[in-house]
Design an enzyme around this catalytic site. Sequence first.
Site, PDB file in Angstrom:
ATOM      1  N   GLU A 163      48.235  32.878  37.495  1.00  0.00           N
ATOM      2  CA  GLU A 163      48.292  34.018  36.560  1.00  0.00           C
ATOM      3  C   GLU A 163      49.713  34.509  36.259  1.00  0.00           C
ATOM      4  O   GLU A 163      50.002  35.698  36.363  1.00  0.00           O
ATOM      5  CB  GLU A 163      47.434  35.171  37.104  1.00  0.00           C
ATOM      6  N   GLU A 268      37.114  28.655  38.355  1.00  0.00           N
ATOM      7  CA  GLU A 268      36.501  29.911  38.834  1.00  0.00           C
ATOM      8  C   GLU A 268      35.342  30.292  37.912  1.00  0.00           C
ATOM      9  O   GLU A 268      35.256  31.423  37.417  1.00  0.00           O
ATOM     10  CB  GLU A 268      37.548  31.034  38.871  1.00  0.00           C
TER      11      GLU A 268
HETATM   12  O1  G3I Z   1      38.757  42.983  53.113  1.00  0.00           O
HETATM   13  C1  G3I Z   1      38.555  44.308  52.617  1.00  0.00           C
HETATM   14  C2  G3I Z   1      37.610  45.062  53.525  1.00  0.00           C
HETATM   15  O2  G3I Z   1      38.187  45.209  54.783  1.00  0.00           O
HETATM   16  C3  G3I Z   1      37.304  46.420  52.879  1.00  0.00           C
HETATM   17  O3  G3I Z   1      36.341  47.085  53.640  1.00  0.00           O
HETATM   18  C4  G3I Z   1      36.775  46.241  51.463  1.00  0.00           C
HETATM   19  C5  G3I Z   1      36.567  47.587  50.765  1.00  0.00           C
HETATM   20  O4  G3I Z   1      36.680  47.467  49.370  1.00  0.00           O
HETATM   21  O5  G3I Z   1      37.723  45.509  50.712  1.00  0.00           O
HETATM   22  C6  G3I Z   1      37.961  44.214  51.232  1.00  0.00           C
HETATM   23  O6  G3I Z   1      38.878  43.577  50.422  1.00  0.00           O
HETATM   24  C7  G3I Z   1      38.419  43.165  49.135  1.00  0.00           C
HETATM   25  C8  G3I Z   1      38.640  41.656  49.043  1.00  0.00           C
HETATM   26  O7  G3I Z   1      38.284  41.212  47.760  1.00  0.00           O
HETATM   27  C9  G3I Z   1      37.836  40.872  50.074  1.00  0.00           C
HETATM   28  O8  G3I Z   1      36.482  41.070  49.886  1.00  0.00           O
HETATM   29  C10 G3I Z   1      39.212  43.870  48.076  1.00  0.00           C
HETATM   30  O9  G3I Z   1      38.895  45.264  48.080  1.00  0.00           O
HETATM   31  C11 G3I Z   1      38.882  43.293  46.696  1.00  0.00           C
HETATM   32  O10 G3I Z   1      39.743  43.849  45.718  1.00  0.00           O
HETATM   33  C12 G3I Z   1      39.090  41.787  46.724  1.00  0.00           C
HETATM   34  O11 G3I Z   1      38.692  41.277  45.471  1.00  0.00           O
HETATM   35  C13 G3I Z   1      39.029  39.937  45.215  1.00  0.00           C
HETATM   36  C14 G3I Z   1      39.972  39.849  44.020  1.00  0.00           C
HETATM   37  O12 G3I Z   1      40.232  38.500  43.712  1.00  0.00           O
HETATM   38  C15 G3I Z   1      41.283  40.559  44.305  1.00  0.00           C
HETATM   39  O13 G3I Z   1      42.120  40.500  43.237  1.00  0.00           O
HETATM   40  C16 G3I Z   1      37.745  39.184  44.900  1.00  0.00           C
HETATM   41  O14 G3I Z   1      36.924  39.125  46.075  1.00  0.00           O
HETATM   42  C17 G3I Z   1      38.071  37.768  44.432  1.00  0.00           C
HETATM   43  O15 G3I Z   1      36.888  37.158  43.952  1.00  0.00           O
HETATM   44  C18 G3I Z   1      39.080  37.827  43.290  1.00  0.00           C
HETATM   45  O16 G3I Z   1      39.385  36.511  42.929  1.00  0.00           O
HETATM   46  C19 G3I Z   1      40.288  36.369  41.822  1.00  0.00           C
HETATM   47  C20 G3I Z   1      41.083  35.082  42.057  1.00  0.00           C
HETATM   48  O17 G3I Z   1      41.735  35.158  43.288  1.00  0.00           O
HETATM   49  C21 G3I Z   1      42.086  34.859  40.925  1.00  0.00           C
HETATM   50  N1  G3I Z   1      41.418  34.841  39.654  1.00  0.00           N
HETATM   51  C22 G3I Z   1      40.593  36.011  39.373  1.00  0.00           C
HETATM   52  C23 G3I Z   1      39.565  36.204  40.471  1.00  0.00           C
HETATM   53  C24 G3I Z   1      38.658  37.371  40.157  1.00  0.00           C
HETATM   54  O18 G3I Z   1      39.394  38.559  40.135  1.00  0.00           O
END
Ligand code: G3I
Length: 383
Positions: A163, A268
């Site tokens: 990105e 993805e």
């Molecule tokens: O690990 C913490 C946990 O401890 C906490 O309790 C919880 C509360 O919200 O959050 C957890 O972390 C989250 C993490 O995913 C793991 O589950 C984050 O809040 C959350 O923001 C994070 O989101 C991820 C996102 O990337 C972050 O930018 C998504 O799962 C993941 O699917 C997404 O993947 C991205 C690719 O890497 C790049 N392309 C876009 C794609 C979708 O956004």
Amino acid sequence: MSSLIKKIIVANLFFFTSICCNNKTHEHTHSKKQTSSLKNTFHNDFFIGAAINQNQILGQDSMAKLLLKKEFNSITSENNLKWMYIEPSPNNFNFVISDKFVALGEKNNMYIVGHTLVWHSQIADYMNEITDSVRMANYMESHIRALVGRYKNRIHSWDVVNEALNEDGSLRESIFYSLLGEEYIENAFRLAAEVDPKAELTYNDYNLCKPSKREGVIKLVQNIQKNGAKIDAVGIQAHWNLNDPPLDEIEKTILAFSKLGVKVMFTELDVSVLPNPWELEGVDENQNFQQFEGNTKMNPYPLKLPDSIQVQLTKRYEQIFALFLKHQEKISRVTFWGISDKQSWLNNWPIKGRTNYPLLFDREYQKKDAYMGIINQKKQTQF
Ligand code: G3I
């Protein structure tokens, strides 16, 4: 013709066809018993992958574990290889989960994808405080050397840079770009290639079926190639919805990237069925969407996906896979961003707490109609 001669001809034909049809097949995918599954159906076309979360890596999601093994021949770590988790403080690496991720892929003979080395998002806090370009260059280099080195010849493909572009195709003002300039991109590719020359190196991004961003990627890849660094593939993230992007733009994107001499991958894939808040009048993409949490209009199917929408989702997946099959010689991998609807990131983005239905398996891990829909697309090409 005697029946013996007929048998010899048939046997030779079978042998010849198997060799020809398998010329794209990676040794990791070879399965002795061709039972019906996604990975077996598309065995000669492209890898079928899934992004997996921490519970799934740790084997704590038993239904997902079964599906992963049966249906998929490639895995991507959804979050655990990202900078903030793997190098939370400088040169302090936490490989506990990533080691398990790679071991899981190896145990199941899968094509293993490392996501991601250089990305402005989900970086560790200390990175945001760096103001000195030499320090930033050193951090980037040691991060790449540590990850690619540890999994040399084990992680088969790396999303080297993720990105890096704005929607208009210009370079995003990330911490990497602002401190290191445009060269950070080719340097990241150069370093990864130096550490693991056999790894497949990818540039990965979203909204690439939009002409302006697609053009930006074309320039970015040409620039890397012109300067003699190695880039093997472009990853089109494919976070799509029921109508967008249009099929003709997806096709133009496949053709444009493949013309650059790199592999095309859908890294993805998911298809959202929910409305986007920025489609509402007076709301733009940069707004805070918290105000929509709990709004029933923005979460119209909290209990069940209506049949009429299921039909649309199935049709959309069928059309997408018909196109992928048409260009299968250009496409090396199709990875779904999750296994079942239950864990999809789209239940919490762009509005938290919604119920979305973007994947092929429902919340009970059962096959949705879209699953058979895409398998049937393949069957149709065989007659
Ligand atoms: O690990 C913490 C946990 O401890 C906490 O309790 C919880 C509360 O919200 O959050 C957890 O972390 C989250 C993490 O995913 C793991 O589950 C984050 O809040 C959350 O923001 C994070 O989101 C991820 C996102 O990337 C972050 O930018 C998504 O799962 C993941 O699917 C997404 O993947 C991205 C690719 O890497 C790049 N392309 C876009 C794609 C979708 O956004």
